[in-house]
Design an enzyme around this catalytic site. Structure first.
Site, PDB file in Angstrom:
ATOM      1  N   CYS A   2       2.628   1.889  -3.141  1.00 17.83           N
ATOM      2  CA  CYS A   2       3.248   2.438  -4.340  1.00 17.83           C
ATOM      3  C   CYS A   2       3.213   3.967  -4.265  1.00 17.83           C
ATOM      4  O   CYS A   2       2.668   4.545  -3.333  1.00 17.83           O
ATOM      5  CB  CYS A   2       2.510   1.955  -5.579  1.00 17.83           C
ATOM      6  SG  CYS A   2       2.445   0.158  -5.752  1.00 17.83           S
ATOM      7  N   LEU A  51       5.655  -0.770  -5.753  1.00 19.27           N
ATOM      8  CA  LEU A  51       6.073  -1.733  -4.739  1.00 19.27           C
ATOM      9  C   LEU A  51       5.282  -3.004  -5.033  1.00 19.27           C
ATOM     10  O   LEU A  51       4.069  -3.046  -4.826  1.00 19.27           O
ATOM     11  CB  LEU A  51       5.779  -1.227  -3.332  1.00 19.27           C
ATOM     12  CG  LEU A  51       6.137  -2.190  -2.188  1.00 19.27           C
ATOM     13  CD1 LEU A  51       7.638  -2.429  -2.133  1.00 19.27           C
ATOM     14  CD2 LEU A  51       5.629  -1.660  -0.852  1.00 19.27           C
ATOM     15  N   ILE A  53       3.631  -6.288  -4.586  1.00 20.66           N
ATOM     16  CA  ILE A  53       3.154  -7.191  -3.538  1.00 20.66           C
ATOM     17  C   ILE A  53       2.364  -8.351  -4.159  1.00 20.66           C
ATOM     18  O   ILE A  53       2.545  -9.508  -3.799  1.00 20.66           O
ATOM     19  CB  ILE A  53       2.251  -6.442  -2.533  1.00 20.66           C
ATOM     20  CG1 ILE A  53       3.015  -5.244  -1.917  1.00 20.66           C
ATOM     21  CG2 ILE A  53       1.768  -7.382  -1.435  1.00 20.66           C
ATOM     22  CD1 ILE A  53       4.146  -5.609  -1.007  1.00 20.66           C
ATOM     23  N   ILE A  54       1.476  -8.026  -5.089  1.00 19.16           N
ATOM     24  CA  ILE A  54       0.690  -9.035  -5.806  1.00 19.16           C
ATOM     25  C   ILE A  54       1.177  -9.094  -7.257  1.00 19.16           C
ATOM     26  O   ILE A  54       1.326  -8.061  -7.903  1.00 19.16           O
ATOM     27  CB  ILE A  54      -0.812  -8.695  -5.777  1.00 19.16           C
ATOM     28  CG1 ILE A  54      -1.297  -8.559  -4.325  1.00 19.16           C
ATOM     29  CG2 ILE A  54      -1.621  -9.759  -6.516  1.00 19.16           C
ATOM     30  CD1 ILE A  54      -1.190  -9.826  -3.512  1.00 19.16           C
ATOM     31  N   ASN A  75      -2.277   3.231  -6.282  1.00 13.25           N
ATOM     32  CA  ASN A  75      -1.536   2.869  -5.075  1.00 13.25           C
ATOM     33  C   ASN A  75      -2.533   2.173  -4.159  1.00 13.25           C
ATOM     34  O   ASN A  75      -3.500   2.796  -3.716  1.00 13.25           O
ATOM     35  CB  ASN A  75      -0.967   4.110  -4.387  1.00 13.25           C
ATOM     36  CG  ASN A  75      -0.473   3.812  -2.982  1.00 13.25           C
ATOM     37  OD1 ASN A  75       0.025   2.715  -2.709  1.00 13.25           O
ATOM     38  ND2 ASN A  75      -0.621   4.770  -2.082  1.00 13.25           N
ATOM     39  N   GLY A  76      -2.331   0.897  -3.878  1.00 11.26           N
ATOM     40  CA  GLY A  76      -3.268   0.239  -2.969  1.00 11.26           C
ATOM     41  C   GLY A  76      -3.338  -1.256  -3.142  1.00 11.26           C
ATOM     42  O   GLY A  76      -2.564  -1.858  -3.893  1.00 11.26           O
ATOM     43  N   GLU A  77      -4.281  -1.842  -2.424  1.00  8.79           N
ATOM     44  CA  GLU A  77      -4.541  -3.277  -2.476  1.00  8.79           C
ATOM     45  C   GLU A  77      -6.056  -3.483  -2.519  1.00  8.79           C
ATOM     46  O   GLU A  77      -6.787  -2.930  -1.693  1.00  8.79           O
ATOM     47  CB  GLU A  77      -3.979  -3.990  -1.233  1.00  8.79           C
ATOM     48  CG  GLU A  77      -2.481  -3.764  -1.001  1.00  8.79           C
ATOM     49  CD  GLU A  77      -1.612  -4.457  -2.024  1.00  8.79           C
ATOM     50  OE1 GLU A  77      -2.107  -5.380  -2.710  1.00  8.79           O
ATOM     51  OE2 GLU A  77      -0.434  -4.077  -2.157  1.00  8.79           O
ATOM     52  N   ASP A  98      -4.024  -7.203  -8.442  1.00  4.81           N
ATOM     53  CA  ASP A  98      -5.322  -6.964  -7.822  1.00  4.81           C
ATOM     54  C   ASP A  98      -5.945  -5.662  -8.300  1.00  4.81           C
ATOM     55  O   ASP A  98      -7.170  -5.503  -8.298  1.00  4.81           O
ATOM     56  CB  ASP A  98      -5.182  -6.963  -6.299  1.00  4.81           C
ATOM     57  CG  ASP A  98      -4.111  -5.997  -5.824  1.00  4.81           C
ATOM     58  OD1 ASP A  98      -2.930  -6.226  -6.156  1.00  4.81           O
ATOM     59  OD2 ASP A  98      -4.438  -5.022  -5.131  1.00  4.81           O
ATOM     60  N   LEU A 232       3.695  -6.299  12.956  1.00  2.00           N
ATOM     61  CA  LEU A 232       4.279  -5.422  13.959  1.00  2.00           C
ATOM     62  C   LEU A 232       3.681  -5.816  15.303  1.00  2.00           C
ATOM     63  O   LEU A 232       2.459  -5.876  15.443  1.00  2.00           O
ATOM     64  CB  LEU A 232       3.989  -3.958  13.643  1.00  2.00           C
ATOM     65  CG  LEU A 232       4.457  -3.458  12.272  1.00  2.00           C
ATOM     66  CD1 LEU A 232       4.229  -1.953  12.152  1.00  2.00           C
ATOM     67  CD2 LEU A 232       5.916  -3.801  12.017  1.00  2.00           C
ATOM     68  N   THR A 317       2.607  14.616  18.207  1.00  4.23           N
ATOM     69  CA  THR A 317       2.431  13.197  18.529  1.00  4.23           C
ATOM     70  C   THR A 317       2.737  12.302  17.331  1.00  4.23           C
ATOM     71  O   THR A 317       3.250  11.187  17.487  1.00  4.23           O
ATOM     72  CB  THR A 317       1.009  12.926  19.048  1.00  4.23           C
ATOM     73  OG1 THR A 317       0.924  11.585  19.511  1.00  4.23           O
ATOM     74  CG2 THR A 317      -0.033  13.132  17.962  1.00  4.23           C
ATOM     75  N   ARG A 320       6.562  12.033  17.155  1.00  9.16           N
ATOM     76  CA  ARG A 320       7.044  11.179  18.251  1.00  9.16           C
ATOM     77  C   ARG A 320       6.875   9.699  17.911  1.00  9.16           C
ATOM     78  O   ARG A 320       7.772   8.883  18.160  1.00  9.16           O
ATOM     79  CB  ARG A 320       6.267  11.490  19.526  1.00  9.16           C
ATOM     80  CG  ARG A 320       6.574  12.810  20.188  1.00  9.16           C
ATOM     81  CD  ARG A 320       5.620  13.016  21.370  1.00  9.16           C
ATOM     82  NE  ARG A 320       5.902  14.231  22.111  1.00  9.16           N
ATOM     83  CZ  ARG A 320       5.202  14.631  23.167  1.00  9.16           C
ATOM     84  NH1 ARG A 320       4.171  13.893  23.588  1.00  9.16           N
ATOM     85  NH2 ARG A 320       5.524  15.739  23.804  1.00  9.16           N
ATOM     86  N   SER A 342      -0.489  -4.253  10.905  1.00  6.15           N
ATOM     87  CA  SER A 342      -0.334  -3.382  12.068  1.00  6.15           C
ATOM     88  C   SER A 342      -1.688  -3.117  12.715  1.00  6.15           C
ATOM     89  O   SER A 342      -2.740  -3.422  12.150  1.00  6.15           O
ATOM     90  CB  SER A 342       0.330  -2.068  11.626  1.00  6.15           C
ATOM     91  OG  SER A 342       0.711  -1.282  12.736  1.00  6.15           O
TER      92      SER A 342
END
Length: 585
Positions: A2, A51, A53-54, A75-77, A98, A232, A317, A320, A342
């Protein structure tokens, strides 16, 4: 992921207008396209982009306690929220989210509840009873968070720098594992202080099954979702283990009952890249519905400005690696997927980067892993969080589970040392833990595949193409003046100079440039580890191929980059489940 934005202690109503303007413009809406919420109490403002999710139906934010005197934007789970609810029997919850436990935990325990949360989070909590507030960020900084101070005495908090950089006299990244409290005079307090944090050398003997069990637990708890998800899968060790464990334990979960027992996996790369080949093989072995996303060097170059704007860095990096992840995230979201697992964090914990081959002793090895974990929020966590959330996709990283980190970092680092003469390659302790002859997790050659950094694995010509493109846009005269134009973190290559120009256009404030790390590095090392090999000082590049004498495809940094291949237009291929897809910009 979120998006949260809070302004606390404003001097007048003018800041309320600014918050509402930002909500209207939608500066953070990409992070949470499902719902927008805003709360005002006096001169304090809490905004949220959700966003879901739960509990997608009722978990809109901000969240409250029973009488709405405690207000939270999160913002989180919180993976252990069901267990925490059981200890809050005298409380009434308004939603199934949650994150709904946070306000009630604060009522019961004050500011000392943060370490009770098992998950990833950034939140702002306002106690309207005394007009106090607190801000907190998860242990290692998986979620992104910034804090800033306005000239009028206001304090700003935002998931991304773009939410506050124009309104603050000074701002900075909120330190992971800390909280900020108005009750303590506005100072930072470290709530996360595990045994490994002081970098003293641990001595716990290596037990393969302990590592296996701890990591399986970390993956399983992250299968908590009410929306479609996937993994992923680059075909490297870390993502392959995450996919393998997920595939084993998916059946019987609430997610499987709702969305089906077959796992979806995703991979991105240039045509013929190492990751595409390995990812497809692992997917076939595990039986996942696999989606390959192809991009060209030109596709990536065309996206660089958007990547820098969203990821908010000029670190070479990170850019990239963020670009292919950014392109892939857009395609994943188009399939209706909102969450992915991931493999970030494993290389930092186990010394998986190829430069660890040169660690002189176990003390240096362990201290470098500690430094790498502490810096994750500036690099891989920042990439995984922002490159995915740019399209309203959430990335979960089981290797960075608090309990798993504690288990892995308590090992005697002698067991992590890389000893080719004994058949011990990088991350040997992790590979051996999942080397099960009776019920294999992965094919042997995948389980023992050499480390590829994400920006290398998507195709070696990707980095070569970036260098060539930068050389076309940055001339030698510009480089000769680099130290005067950019005295802080002066770019040493044309590629770095090119990224810095773009970053400064979006974020011109001095505070912004100070949020980005700098210093010498080779193959993603810290500056301290560069001292391990004198030859590295002549080949300073974050690519794993800079580890000359270690990487199987090592390159000499003095060689001229390959010319950029011509861009070939490819007809649109419709997105179908389980098919290869070409990414076009």
């Amino acid at each position: 992921m979120c998006g949260i934005l809070a302004v606390l202690g404003c001097s007048d109503d003018s800041q309320a207008k600014r918050v509402r303007e930002k909500e209207t413009i939608g500066l953070l809406r990409h992070r949470g396209p499902d719902w927008s919420g805003i709360y005002q109490n006096g001169f304090n403002y809490l905004a949220h982009q959700r966003l879901a999710i739960i509990d997608p139906a009722s978990g809109d934010q901000p969240l409250f306690n029973e009488d709405k005197s405690i207000v939270v934007t999160v913002n989180g789970e919180i993976y252990n929220h069901e267990e925490l609810r059981k200890g809050l029997k005298n409380h009434k919850f308004h939603t199934g989210s949650d994150c709904d436990v946070i306000a009630h935990l604060y009522e019961e325990h004050g500011e000392n509840f943060v370490d009770m949360l098992d998950g990833i989070f950034s939140f702002v909590l306002l106690d309207t009873r005394d007009n106090s507030f607190m801000v907190a960020r998860d242990a290692v900084g998986v979620t992104s968070l910034y804090i800033g101070w306005g000239l009028d005495g206001s304090l700003w908090v935002s998931s991304e720098m773009k939410g506050l950089h124009e309104d603050c006299e000074h701002f900075e990244a909120f330190p992971p594992g800390h909280l900020y409290s108005s009750k303590s005079g506005g100072g930072f307090k470290q709530w996360y202080n595990p045994p490994w944090f002081n970098e003293s050398v641990p001595s716990t003997p290596y037990e393969p099954l302990a590592i296996r069990s701890a990591f399986e637990d970390a993956v399983i708890k992250r299968l908590m979702t009410d929306v479609p998800f996937g993994v992923l899968l680059s075909g490297g060790l870390d993502s392959s283990l995450v996919a393998s464990i997920t595939a084993r334990h998916l059946a019987g979960t609430k997610a499987a009952k709702r969305w089906g027992p077959q796992l979806h996996s995703f991979c991105v790369g240039l045509e013929g890249s190492p990751d595409l080949k390995a990812g497809k093989e692992v997917a076939e072995y595990l039986g996942t519905v696999h989606h390959e996303f192809h991009f060209t060097v030109q596709d990536g170059i065309d996206a660089i400005e958007d990547v820098i704007y969203h990821v908010e860095t000029y670190d070479v990096t990170t850019i990239r690696a963020s670009t292919p992840m950014f392109l892939m995230s857009r395609k994943i979201k188009s399939l209706g997927v909102k969450m992915v697992l991931s493999g970030e964090g494993s290389d930092e914990i186990f010394g998986g980067y190829l430069y660890f081959h040169k660690a002189p002793n176990k003390q240096e090895f362990h201290q470098e892993t500690c430094r790498k974990i502490k810096a994750l929020h500036k690099y891989d966590c920042l990439r995984a969080n922002k490159a995915t959330s740019a399209f309203g996709l959430e990335a979960r990283v089981p290797f960075l589970d608090k309990e798993f980190i504690n288990t892995a970092m308590s090992l005697d680092p002698e067991s992590k040392m890389i000893k080719p003469e004994e058949g011990r390659i990088e991350k040997w302790v992790l590979r051996r833990a999942f080397d099960d002859e009776e019920r294999p997790y992965l094919p042997k050659h995948i389980l023992y595949r050499q480390k590829e950094q994400f920006s290398d694995g998507v195709g070696y010509s990707w980095i070569d193409g970036l260098k060539a493109h930068a050389a076309e846009n940055v001339n030698d005269k510009m480089m000769s003046n680099a130290a005067f134009i950019f005295p802080h973190n002066t770019p040493l290559t044309k590629e770095a100079y090119y990224y810095r120009m773009i970053f400064e256009r979006f974020f011109p404030q001095n505070s912004a440039r100070l949020t980005v790390p700098g210093g010498a590095t080779v193959a993603c090392s810290t500056a301290k580890a560069v001292e391990w090999d004198a030859s590295w000082s002549n080949n300073m590049d974050p690519s794993g191929r800079a580890a000359i004498g270690v990487h199987l495809s090592a390159y000499d940094g003095s060689k001229v980059a390959l010319p950029l291949p011509p861009h070939k237009a490819i007809d649109d291929i419709p997105m179908m489940m389980g098919q290869e897809v070409v990414i076009q910009t």
